[in-house]
Motif scaffolding. Sequence first.
Motif, PDB file in Angstrom:
ATOM      1  N   VAL A 243       0.853  -1.185   0.000  1.00 34.59           N
ATOM      2  CA  VAL A 243       0.000   0.000   0.000  1.00 34.59           C
ATOM      3  C   VAL A 243       0.890   1.237   0.000  1.00 34.59           C
ATOM      4  O   VAL A 243       1.746   1.399   0.874  1.00 34.59           O
ATOM      5  CB  VAL A 243      -0.922   0.024   1.243  1.00 34.59           C
ATOM      6  CG1 VAL A 243      -1.817   1.258   1.209  1.00 34.59           C
ATOM      7  CG2 VAL A 243      -1.762  -1.235   1.321  1.00 34.59           C
ATOM      8  N   ILE A 275      -0.748  -4.552   3.529  1.00 38.03           N
ATOM      9  CA  ILE A 275      -2.002  -4.976   4.140  1.00 38.03           C
ATOM     10  C   ILE A 275      -2.182  -6.455   3.846  1.00 38.03           C
ATOM     11  O   ILE A 275      -1.920  -6.920   2.735  1.00 38.03           O
ATOM     12  CB  ILE A 275      -3.194  -4.145   3.610  1.00 38.03           C
ATOM     13  CG1 ILE A 275      -4.484  -4.510   4.346  1.00 38.03           C
ATOM     14  CG2 ILE A 275      -3.370  -4.278   2.109  1.00 38.03           C
ATOM     15  CD1 ILE A 275      -5.637  -3.559   4.066  1.00 38.03           C
ATOM     16  N   PHE A 288      -2.446  -4.700   9.527  1.00 36.30           N
ATOM     17  CA  PHE A 288      -2.129  -3.371   9.019  1.00 36.30           C
ATOM     18  C   PHE A 288      -0.729  -2.952   9.469  1.00 36.30           C
ATOM     19  O   PHE A 288      -0.249  -3.384  10.523  1.00 36.30           O
ATOM     20  CB  PHE A 288      -3.143  -2.351   9.530  1.00 36.30           C
ATOM     21  CG  PHE A 288      -4.534  -2.574   9.024  1.00 36.30           C
ATOM     22  CD1 PHE A 288      -4.862  -2.301   7.709  1.00 36.30           C
ATOM     23  CD2 PHE A 288      -5.524  -3.062   9.858  1.00 36.30           C
ATOM     24  CE1 PHE A 288      -6.148  -2.508   7.231  1.00 36.30           C
ATOM     25  CE2 PHE A 288      -6.803  -3.279   9.399  1.00 36.30           C
ATOM     26  CZ  PHE A 288      -7.121  -2.999   8.083  1.00 36.30           C
ATOM     27  N   THR A 292      -2.511   0.072  15.089  1.00 34.73           N
ATOM     28  CA  THR A 292      -3.903   0.329  14.718  1.00 34.73           C
ATOM     29  C   THR A 292      -4.703   0.711  15.948  1.00 34.73           C
ATOM     30  O   THR A 292      -4.638   0.044  16.973  1.00 34.73           O
ATOM     31  CB  THR A 292      -4.523  -0.914  14.065  1.00 34.73           C
ATOM     32  OG1 THR A 292      -3.647  -1.379  13.034  1.00 34.73           O
ATOM     33  CG2 THR A 292      -5.885  -0.598  13.477  1.00 34.73           C
ATOM     34  N   LEU A 324      -2.423   4.499  13.427  1.00 34.57           N
ATOM     35  CA  LEU A 324      -3.679   4.694  12.707  1.00 34.57           C
ATOM     36  C   LEU A 324      -4.713   5.118  13.740  1.00 34.57           C
ATOM     37  O   LEU A 324      -5.254   4.292  14.479  1.00 34.57           O
ATOM     38  CB  LEU A 324      -4.112   3.410  12.007  1.00 34.57           C
ATOM     39  CG  LEU A 324      -5.381   3.505  11.156  1.00 34.57           C
ATOM     40  CD1 LEU A 324      -5.199   4.476  10.006  1.00 34.57           C
ATOM     41  CD2 LEU A 324      -5.777   2.129  10.634  1.00 34.57           C
ATOM     42  N   GLN A 353      -6.459   8.822   7.148  1.00 32.96           N
ATOM     43  CA  GLN A 353      -5.921   7.470   7.070  1.00 32.96           C
ATOM     44  C   GLN A 353      -6.953   6.433   7.522  1.00 32.96           C
ATOM     45  O   GLN A 353      -7.065   5.353   6.941  1.00 32.96           O
ATOM     46  CB  GLN A 353      -4.656   7.361   7.918  1.00 32.96           C
ATOM     47  CG  GLN A 353      -3.471   8.111   7.351  1.00 32.96           C
ATOM     48  CD  GLN A 353      -3.082   7.601   5.986  1.00 32.96           C
ATOM     49  OE1 GLN A 353      -2.566   6.497   5.850  1.00 32.96           O
ATOM     50  NE2 GLN A 353      -3.346   8.381   4.954  1.00 32.96           N
ATOM     51  N   GLU A 354      -7.710   6.767   8.559  1.00 28.33           N
ATOM     52  CA  GLU A 354      -8.751   5.843   9.002  1.00 28.33           C
ATOM     53  C   GLU A 354      -9.750   5.595   7.865  1.00 28.33           C
ATOM     54  O   GLU A 354     -10.149   4.450   7.614  1.00 28.33           O
ATOM     55  CB  GLU A 354      -9.496   6.386  10.222  1.00 28.33           C
ATOM     56  CG  GLU A 354     -10.611   5.464  10.690  1.00 28.33           C
ATOM     57  CD  GLU A 354     -11.562   6.128  11.671  1.00 28.33           C
ATOM     58  OE1 GLU A 354     -12.529   5.443  12.090  1.00 28.33           O
ATOM     59  OE2 GLU A 354     -11.366   7.306  12.012  1.00 28.33           O
ATOM     60  N   TYR A 357      -8.271   3.229   5.200  1.00 25.09           N
ATOM     61  CA  TYR A 357      -8.187   1.821   5.572  1.00 25.09           C
ATOM     62  C   TYR A 357      -9.564   1.221   5.863  1.00 25.09           C
ATOM     63  O   TYR A 357      -9.757   0.011   5.714  1.00 25.09           O
ATOM     64  CB  TYR A 357      -7.214   1.638   6.739  1.00 25.09           C
ATOM     65  CG  TYR A 357      -5.791   1.638   6.245  1.00 25.09           C
ATOM     66  CD1 TYR A 357      -5.182   0.467   5.838  1.00 25.09           C
ATOM     67  CD2 TYR A 357      -5.073   2.826   6.119  1.00 25.09           C
ATOM     68  CE1 TYR A 357      -3.890   0.460   5.346  1.00 25.09           C
ATOM     69  CE2 TYR A 357      -3.788   2.842   5.618  1.00 25.09           C
ATOM     70  CZ  TYR A 357      -3.193   1.650   5.231  1.00 25.09           C
ATOM     71  OH  TYR A 357      -1.918   1.638   4.713  1.00 25.09           O
ATOM     72  N   LEU A 360     -10.513   0.114   2.437  1.00 25.98           N
ATOM     73  CA  LEU A 360      -9.801  -1.111   2.080  1.00 25.98           C
ATOM     74  C   LEU A 360     -10.380  -2.314   2.823  1.00 25.98           C
ATOM     75  O   LEU A 360     -10.552  -3.399   2.246  1.00 25.98           O
ATOM     76  CB  LEU A 360      -8.317  -0.960   2.393  1.00 25.98           C
ATOM     77  CG  LEU A 360      -7.516  -0.020   1.493  1.00 25.98           C
ATOM     78  CD1 LEU A 360      -6.115   0.178   2.042  1.00 25.98           C
ATOM     79  CD2 LEU A 360      -7.454  -0.565   0.071  1.00 25.98           C
ATOM     80  N   LYS A 361     -10.674  -2.112   4.110  1.00 18.82           N
ATOM     81  CA  LYS A 361     -11.284  -3.191   4.902  1.00 18.82           C
ATOM     82  C   LYS A 361     -12.611  -3.627   4.297  1.00 18.82           C
ATOM     83  O   LYS A 361     -12.895  -4.833   4.152  1.00 18.82           O
ATOM     84  CB  LYS A 361     -11.460  -2.706   6.342  1.00 18.82           C
ATOM     85  CG  LYS A 361     -12.151  -3.678   7.282  1.00 18.82           C
ATOM     86  CD  LYS A 361     -13.651  -3.405   7.446  1.00 18.82           C
ATOM     87  CE  LYS A 361     -13.921  -2.023   8.038  1.00 18.82           C
ATOM     88  NZ  LYS A 361     -15.375  -1.821   8.235  1.00 18.82           N
TER      89      LYS A 361
END
Length: 369
Positions: A243, A275, A288, A292, A324, A353-354, A357, A360-361
Amino acid sequence: CVSIHDPVFARAIVLSDGHDTVALVGSDMLMTTVNLATRVWEKVAQETPLTSDAILFTTSHNHSGPGGFAPGLLAEFSYGKYDAAVEEQIASAMAGAIVDAYKTMHPATIAHGRAEAPEFIANRTGMPGKDSSLHYLAIENEAGQRCYAVRYSAHPTVLPQESLELTAEYPGALCRRIREKTGAMAVFLGGAVGAMKPVPPDGATPMACAQQMGEALADRILAAASALTFTGTVDIASIGAPVDMPPMQVRLFSPKWRMSPNLAWVVGLPPGGWIQAVRVGDMAFLGFPYDTGGEIAEEWARSAEKNGVDLWVSSHCIAYCGYLSPDRYYMNPTEGYDQNYEWRIMNWYGPNQEAMYRDLKDRILGAFF
């Protein structure tokens, strides 16, 4: 390190549905770095068909574990002068655990669950939200022998930073307790440790506190796992991908002022992270390249639970990209050092950033389920 209180380990569980195979790795270390992961991939590929996509690295984020395993200025500042022999020893231990697990696979059934352990964890920023879930996976072979995977998000920092004893801290005590009481091996998979501090029971010494915390968590797992329903049929899948990161955004003193993005190059911050994701039936393991945030992981897990997914979020997965933290706090005034540390000083790549991701999650879970 001036002495050894108890040994530290790299452990692995390998699972297969007959078509896809994955490895879950847990190590009593601060983090898994790119150089370690690369060496492990190379070693494992020599003896198994497992690829980088299929190996999920986690660490307990143990502050009393080995150091000297990665090159670079930031690495040397964080865990000591690089020693190629240490890197080789750790990579060999990780790869050996994976290869041994792969070569000794037998038919088995699995079950999983979650217990709550809120009294052993707190949010050090003083804000609401903490990841108090104690996740467990039990695997039982045809002879009735079990092994466990366990996840909890409290930092293994019961011992003070002045401590120079090598130890696996409370995660080590947890694994030993399960072994002593049941004969089963346990693999501790690190959780979402960002902002999550340990709250150990009172003890005569910090080491005694760590021991009691690990044992109490182990007892809770064994009590919760005493009446599980096992299944022998699960679907296995995995994803792993690099990433890219945005420009560095470290803001030491004010949300309106940031350090030069060139600092990343000077101190050797990685240009990107990694990731990783593994599906085992209705379980999803996500790794991650951050500390996190525990608040984030708990929110995600509760959301996933509504869709029948048991989500395990881990940290320090190949490369280290800071913290994160929840986006909602990033530009807010802070009330103390811990808040500024979590939300801006260690949030190296800035706002949103949260959100990135989370997206992405969601994409990964959508692909899995």
